[in-house]
Write a protein that holds these residues in place. Structure first.
Motif, PDB file in Angstrom:
ATOM      1  N   UNK A 150     -55.220 -70.555  93.779  1.00 37.97           N
ATOM      2  CA  UNK A 150     -53.984 -70.544  92.997  1.00 37.97           C
ATOM      3  C   UNK A 150     -53.994 -69.299  92.111  1.00 37.97           C
ATOM      4  N   UNK A 151     -52.878 -68.628  92.076  1.00 39.04           N
ATOM      5  CA  UNK A 151     -52.782 -67.380  91.337  1.00 39.04           C
ATOM      6  C   UNK A 151     -51.984 -67.573  90.065  1.00 39.04           C
ATOM      7  N   UNK A 152     -52.315 -66.810  89.034  1.00 38.33           N
ATOM      8  CA  UNK A 152     -51.681 -67.008  87.738  1.00 38.33           C
ATOM      9  C   UNK A 152     -50.168 -66.882  87.828  1.00 38.33           C
ATOM     10  N   UNK A 153     -49.662 -65.964  88.660  1.00 38.07           N
ATOM     11  CA  UNK A 153     -48.221 -65.746  88.639  1.00 38.07           C
ATOM     12  C   UNK A 153     -47.446 -66.878  89.279  1.00 38.07           C
ATOM     13  N   UNK A 154     -48.090 -67.763  90.019  1.00 36.43           N
ATOM     14  CA  UNK A 154     -47.402 -68.955  90.497  1.00 36.43           C
ATOM     15  C   UNK A 154     -47.527 -70.081  89.481  1.00 36.43           C
ATOM     16  N   UNK A 155     -48.714 -70.280  88.950  1.00 38.67           N
ATOM     17  CA  UNK A 155     -48.961 -71.438  88.103  1.00 38.67           C
ATOM     18  C   UNK A 155     -48.532 -71.251  86.663  1.00 38.67           C
ATOM     19  N   UNK A 156     -48.552 -70.035  86.158  1.00 36.70           N
ATOM     20  CA  UNK A 156     -48.216 -69.866  84.747  1.00 36.70           C
ATOM     21  C   UNK A 156     -47.391 -68.609  84.480  1.00 36.70           C
ATOM     22  N   UNK A 157     -46.564 -68.232  85.431  1.00 38.28           N
ATOM     23  CA  UNK A 157     -45.745 -67.027  85.247  1.00 38.28           C
ATOM     24  C   UNK A 157     -44.853 -67.156  84.033  1.00 38.28           C
ATOM     25  N   UNK A 158     -44.245 -68.313  83.848  1.00 42.23           N
ATOM     26  CA  UNK A 158     -43.324 -68.459  82.720  1.00 42.23           C
ATOM     27  C   UNK A 158     -44.068 -68.340  81.403  1.00 42.23           C
ATOM     28  N   UNK A 159     -45.322 -68.811  81.305  1.00 37.02           N
ATOM     29  CA  UNK A 159     -46.096 -68.696  80.057  1.00 37.02           C
ATOM     30  C   UNK A 159     -46.416 -67.235  79.753  1.00 37.02           C
ATOM     31  N   UNK A 160     -46.791 -66.500  80.775  1.00 40.85           N
ATOM     32  CA  UNK A 160     -47.089 -65.071  80.609  1.00 40.85           C
ATOM     33  C   UNK A 160     -45.826 -64.313  80.197  1.00 40.85           C
ATOM     34  N   UNK A 161     -44.714 -64.606  80.851  1.00 35.15           N
ATOM     35  CA  UNK A 161     -43.458 -63.949  80.516  1.00 35.15           C
ATOM     36  C   UNK A 161     -43.021 -64.309  79.092  1.00 35.15           C
ATOM     37  N   UNK A 162     -43.282 -65.526  78.683  1.00 38.37           N
ATOM     38  CA  UNK A 162     -42.977 -65.949  77.313  1.00 38.37           C
ATOM     39  C   UNK A 162     -43.808 -65.137  76.316  1.00 38.37           C
ATOM     40  N   UNK A 163     -45.075 -64.901  76.624  1.00 41.70           N
ATOM     41  CA  UNK A 163     -45.933 -64.081  75.751  1.00 41.70           C
ATOM     42  C   UNK A 163     -45.362 -62.667  75.627  1.00 41.70           C
ATOM     43  N   UNK A 164     -44.889 -62.119  76.724  1.00 40.47           N
ATOM     44  CA  UNK A 164     -44.308 -60.770  76.698  1.00 40.47           C
ATOM     45  C   UNK A 164     -43.055 -60.759  75.826  1.00 40.47           C
ATOM     46  N   UNK A 165     -42.205 -61.754  75.974  1.00 37.97           N
ATOM     47  CA  UNK A 165     -40.986 -61.815  75.159  1.00 37.97           C
ATOM     48  C   UNK A 165     -41.332 -61.950  73.684  1.00 37.97           C
ATOM     49  N   UNK A 166     -42.338 -62.759  73.363  1.00 37.17           N
ATOM     50  CA  UNK A 166     -42.750 -62.876  71.961  1.00 37.17           C
ATOM     51  C   UNK A 166     -43.214 -61.522  71.422  1.00 37.17           C
ATOM     52  N   UNK A 167     -43.942 -60.769  72.235  1.00 32.40           N
ATOM     53  CA  UNK A 167     -44.385 -59.439  71.825  1.00 32.40           C
ATOM     54  C   UNK A 167     -43.180 -58.508  71.656  1.00 32.40           C
ATOM     55  N   UNK A 168     -42.254 -58.528  72.588  1.00 31.85           N
ATOM     56  CA  UNK A 168     -41.072 -57.667  72.501  1.00 31.85           C
ATOM     57  C   UNK A 168     -40.218 -58.011  71.287  1.00 31.85           C
ATOM     58  N   UNK A 169     -40.185 -59.268  70.919  1.00 29.34           N
ATOM     59  CA  UNK A 169     -39.425 -59.700  69.747  1.00 29.34           C
ATOM     60  C   UNK A 169     -39.931 -58.981  68.497  1.00 29.34           C
ATOM     61  N   UNK A 170     -41.227 -58.740  68.457  1.00 27.69           N
ATOM     62  CA  UNK A 170     -41.845 -58.019  67.332  1.00 27.69           C
ATOM     63  C   UNK A 170     -41.287 -56.591  67.209  1.00 27.69           C
ATOM     64  N   UNK A 171     -40.871 -56.002  68.324  1.00 24.13           N
ATOM     65  CA  UNK A 171     -40.403 -54.613  68.343  1.00 24.13           C
ATOM     66  C   UNK A 171     -38.891 -54.494  68.543  1.00 24.13           C
ATOM     67  N   UNK A 172     -38.156 -55.562  68.358  1.00 25.67           N
ATOM     68  CA  UNK A 172     -36.730 -55.552  68.670  1.00 25.67           C
ATOM     69  C   UNK A 172     -35.904 -54.604  67.802  1.00 25.67           C
ATOM     70  N   UNK A 173     -36.407 -54.218  66.635  1.00 24.59           N
ATOM     71  CA  UNK A 173     -35.666 -53.289  65.784  1.00 24.59           C
ATOM     72  C   UNK A 173     -36.080 -51.833  66.025  1.00 24.59           C
ATOM     73  N   UNK A 174     -37.203 -51.648  66.692  1.00 25.61           N
ATOM     74  CA  UNK A 174     -37.717 -50.300  66.952  1.00 25.61           C
ATOM     75  C   UNK A 174     -37.180 -49.720  68.269  1.00 25.61           C
ATOM     76  N   UNK A 175     -36.886 -50.586  69.240  1.00 23.14           N
ATOM     77  CA  UNK A 175     -36.467 -50.143  70.576  1.00 23.14           C
ATOM     78  C   UNK A 175     -35.235 -50.905  71.033  1.00 23.14           C
ATOM     79  N   UNK A 176     -34.528 -50.317  72.006  1.00 26.80           N
ATOM     80  CA  UNK A 176     -33.525 -51.063  72.763  1.00 26.80           C
ATOM     81  C   UNK A 176     -34.303 -51.856  73.807  1.00 26.80           C
ATOM     82  N   UNK A 177     -34.202 -53.149  73.773  1.00 21.72           N
ATOM     83  CA  UNK A 177     -34.955 -53.979  74.709  1.00 21.72           C
ATOM     84  C   UNK A 177     -33.978 -54.782  75.556  1.00 21.72           C
ATOM     85  N   UNK A 178     -34.162 -54.692  76.859  1.00 22.17           N
ATOM     86  CA  UNK A 178     -33.329 -55.416  77.810  1.00 22.17           C
ATOM     87  C   UNK A 178     -34.232 -56.356  78.598  1.00 22.17           C
TER      88      UNK A 178
END
Length: 179
Positions: A36-64
């Motif tokens: 079992x690979x991480x991107x099947x079993x926990x892709x949404x958790x990893x993507x959530x971590x990335x969004x939380x990180x991007x939220x930290x920089x939302x005023x510094x960059x244009x984020x899409x």
């Protein structure tokens, strides 16, 4: 021109985070011997971590955040952005094509290697990508100065945070990886 006018409103760097499927669970794929690979079993958790990180920089960059239309999680990422108070992060589903967004992006964040990775190679923006299947030695030796490639999520998040903190874009040229 339309996507640039609507999405690149100021002189800030633009970051494109591409979200993919998050509903496939307990799956394996050919060539993994049932592992079992991480991107099947926990892709949404990893993507959530990335969004939380991007939220930290939302005023510094244009984020899409680009989500591909999916009936299984139609409003998931929109709700997550709202819950995280990420008001300055733009959510895009089918309003713009992936290629249109690549034209205005200065950094492409990909949660795994797929066709989006290969499309991104033709643009000058740096690429952050991750994959457990492909041999990391290929990337360390031949492509180390071309991509930000990782085979574990912890290192990926840590290095992405450093990259965004420094704000030095266009560090990597993709000559060999394009070939």
């Amino acid at each position: 021109k339309k996507s640039k006018k609507i999405l690149k409103k100021n002189n800030k760097f633009t970051i494109l985070f591409t979200i993919g499927w998050g509903h496939m669970r307990n799956c394996s794929t050919l060539g993994t011997n049932g592992k079992k690979l991480f991107f099947f079993d926990s892709a949404w958790e990893f993507q959530y971590q990335i969004i939380k990180l991007l939220q930290k920089y939302q005023h510094k960059y244009n984020i899409i955040v680009k989500d591909f239309p999916n009936p299984h999680n139609r409003n998931l990422w929109k709700s997550i952005l709202r819950d995280l108070n990420a008001k300055n992060i733009t959510y895009v589903s089918n309003q713009f094509s992936f290629t249109d967004l690549l034209h205005i992006s200065d950094l492409n964040i990909l949660p795994w290697i797929s066709t989006t990775f290969f499309e991104s190679l033709y643009f000058d923006a740096d690429i952050f990508c991750i994959n457990e299947i492909i041999d990391i030695n290929l990337f360390k030796d031949k492509l180390k100065n071309e991509l930000f490639y990782f085979n574990n999520t912890t290192e990926y998040i840590k290095e992405l945070d450093k990259y965004l903190e420094q704000g030095n874009f266009y560090k990597r040229k993709k000559k060999n990886s394009r070939d």
